[in-house]
Scaffold this active site. Structure first.
Site, PDB file in Angstrom:
ATOM      1  N   VAL A  21       2.450  -6.506   2.944  1.00  0.00           N
ATOM      2  CA  VAL A  21       2.854  -5.918   3.784  1.00  0.00           C
ATOM      3  C   VAL A  21       2.105  -4.694   4.748  1.00  0.00           C
ATOM      4  O   VAL A  21       2.431  -3.136   3.931  1.00  0.00           O
ATOM      5  CB  VAL A  21       4.606  -4.780   3.518  1.00  0.00           C
ATOM      6  CG1 VAL A  21       4.873  -6.127   3.425  1.00  0.00           C
ATOM      7  CG2 VAL A  21       4.425  -3.989   2.413  1.00  0.00           C
ATOM      8  N   ASP A  26       6.847   0.822   2.678  1.00  0.00           N
ATOM      9  CA  ASP A  26       6.323  -0.274   1.426  1.00  0.00           C
ATOM     10  C   ASP A  26       7.491   0.040   0.256  1.00  0.00           C
ATOM     11  O   ASP A  26       8.205  -0.611  -0.982  1.00  0.00           O
ATOM     12  CB  ASP A  26       5.007  -0.443   0.886  1.00  0.00           C
ATOM     13  CG  ASP A  26       3.758   0.366   1.750  1.00  0.00           C
ATOM     14  OD1 ASP A  26       4.169   0.664   2.917  1.00  0.00           O
ATOM     15  OD2 ASP A  26       3.351  -1.040   1.807  1.00  0.00           O
ATOM     16  N   ASP A  59       0.799  -1.358  -0.154  1.00  0.00           N
ATOM     17  CA  ASP A  59      -0.086   0.239  -0.307  1.00  0.00           C
ATOM     18  C   ASP A  59       1.056   1.023   0.050  1.00  0.00           C
ATOM     19  O   ASP A  59       0.889   2.146   1.053  1.00  0.00           O
ATOM     20  CB  ASP A  59      -0.691  -0.251   1.116  1.00  0.00           C
ATOM     21  CG  ASP A  59      -0.318  -0.163   2.554  1.00  0.00           C
ATOM     22  OD1 ASP A  59       0.596  -0.783   2.366  1.00  0.00           O
ATOM     23  OD2 ASP A  59      -0.310   0.288   3.838  1.00  0.00           O
ATOM     24  N   ASP A  74       8.795  -2.743   6.471  1.00  0.00           N
ATOM     25  CA  ASP A  74       7.927  -3.309   5.599  1.00  0.00           C
ATOM     26  C   ASP A  74       9.443  -4.233   5.300  1.00  0.00           C
ATOM     27  O   ASP A  74       9.271  -5.111   4.474  1.00  0.00           O
ATOM     28  CB  ASP A  74       7.062  -3.208   4.158  1.00  0.00           C
ATOM     29  CG  ASP A  74       5.824  -2.413   4.698  1.00  0.00           C
ATOM     30  OD1 ASP A  74       5.426  -2.738   5.725  1.00  0.00           O
ATOM     31  OD2 ASP A  74       5.682  -1.401   4.471  1.00  0.00           O
TER      32      ASP A  74
END
Ligand code: BDR
Ligand code: CA
Length: 308
Positions: free
Chosen positions: A123, A15, A10, A239
């Site tokens: 994640v 990320d 996301d 992440d």
């Protein structure tokens, strides 16, 4: 043998860094990136994923998925990730689009075609993964394991009781944790051990490439948000830890336990209830991360960035 992985994101600051590590490391065979709403609305998380991949020359297919959680009202994490989802970073106009196929359709197809050898690394809120498992129960036959960033044995970071990825879609998390697929939970106890120090940030900056410049910008924004809101000395790269575990499980010590997701409305909505002492006597359904080997983690991350 390279591990076949699909990363579900996301995109968000951490990320973005997880994508860079997953695409760079030779021990992973990154088949695709699936995207869900989470840190920001889907339109923005997809755009961010495309922008990061374009800048880094990562050409794996990107699939847009769930624009909202399964049951609860949507929410975003703009107080950490900003209005764009990637703080103040500005990218050139995008040169590619996401694939036409929906991420959930892709996940089902990829899992049905796999030989039980696929690792999923979500994640993000678990909306895409849960929807794939719901829509086609045979999906899980293709999955070797799920290594997810989410949850916490103790305190939360979005509410006092809940971590963001789980809180953003608790009903999806419940489906995933009860699926019977082997799960490794990389929660906040672990990811808060991965706070970027000024020395590591400087090592990245010194690389001097466009990717290193991007990561430097990301760390600066993200570090400031964590300093102000949570009093952290550096930004935790949540992440990245899940991807690092997929690369080398010996980097993270885990212990098996029963993890249940609280989906009853109230103070603990979205909590990962971890039976640390085995009090319930119920079968463990997850390996929960406890300690990070920082001595080996940071060189792995920096070396991956150097390869761009
Ligand atoms: C998780 O929530 C998001 O803000 C981060 O990207 C990470 O996946 C940490 O709670
Ligand atoms: Ca995330």
């Amino acid at each position: 043998m390279r591990r076949k992985v699909i990363l579900d994101v996301d995109t968000g600051h951490d990320d973005a860094m997880a994508i860079l590590l997953a695409a760079a490391h030779q021990s992973l065979d990154l088949q695709a990136i699936t995207v869900t709403a989470g840190n920001q609305v889907l339109e923005k998380t997809v755009a961010n994923t495309i922008d990061v991949c374009s800048l880094a020359g990562i050409s794996v297919p990107i699939y847009a998925g769930m624009a909202r959680p399964l049951v609860r009202e949507p929410l975003v994490s703009d107080f950490i990730h900003g209005d764009s989802g990637l703080g103040s970073v500005v990218f050139p106009p995008a040169a590619r689009k996401a694939e036409a196929e929906h991420a959930v359709d892709f996940l089902i197809r990829a899992c049905l075609e796999a030989d039980g050898d696929l690792t999923l690394i979500p994640v993000a809120p678990l909306s895409n993964i849960a929807m794939a498992l719901l829509r086609e129960p045979n999906t899980k036959r293709g999955i070797k394991e799920i290594i997810l960033m989410g949850g916490s044995i103790g305190v939360g970071n979005f509410t006092p009781a809940a971590e963001f990825n789980i809180y953003a879609d608790p009903e999806a998390a419940k489906i995933v944790f009860e699926s019977g697929v082997p799960i490794t939970m990389i929660g906040l106890e672990l990811t808060h051990q991965a706070m970027v120090s000024p020395e590591v940030a400087e090592e990245v900056r010194m690389i001097g490439t466009p990717v290193a410049h991007l990561v430097t910008q990301l760390l600066s924004d993200y570090g400031e948000a964590y300093r102000q809101l949570m009093g952290f000395s550096g930004p935790p790269v949540h992440d990245v830890c899940a991807v690092a575990y997929a690369i080398d499980p010996s980097l993270i010590e885990t212990t098996p336990m029963r993890v249940d997701i609280e989906t009853t409305p109230g103070l603990c909505y979205g909590r990962t209830v971890c039976d640390f002492y085995g009090i319930t006597g119920r079968e463990p359904n997850a390996d929960v991360a406890l300690t990070l080997d920082q001595r080996r983690f940071w060189p792995l991350f920096v070396e991956a960035l150097r390869s761009y």
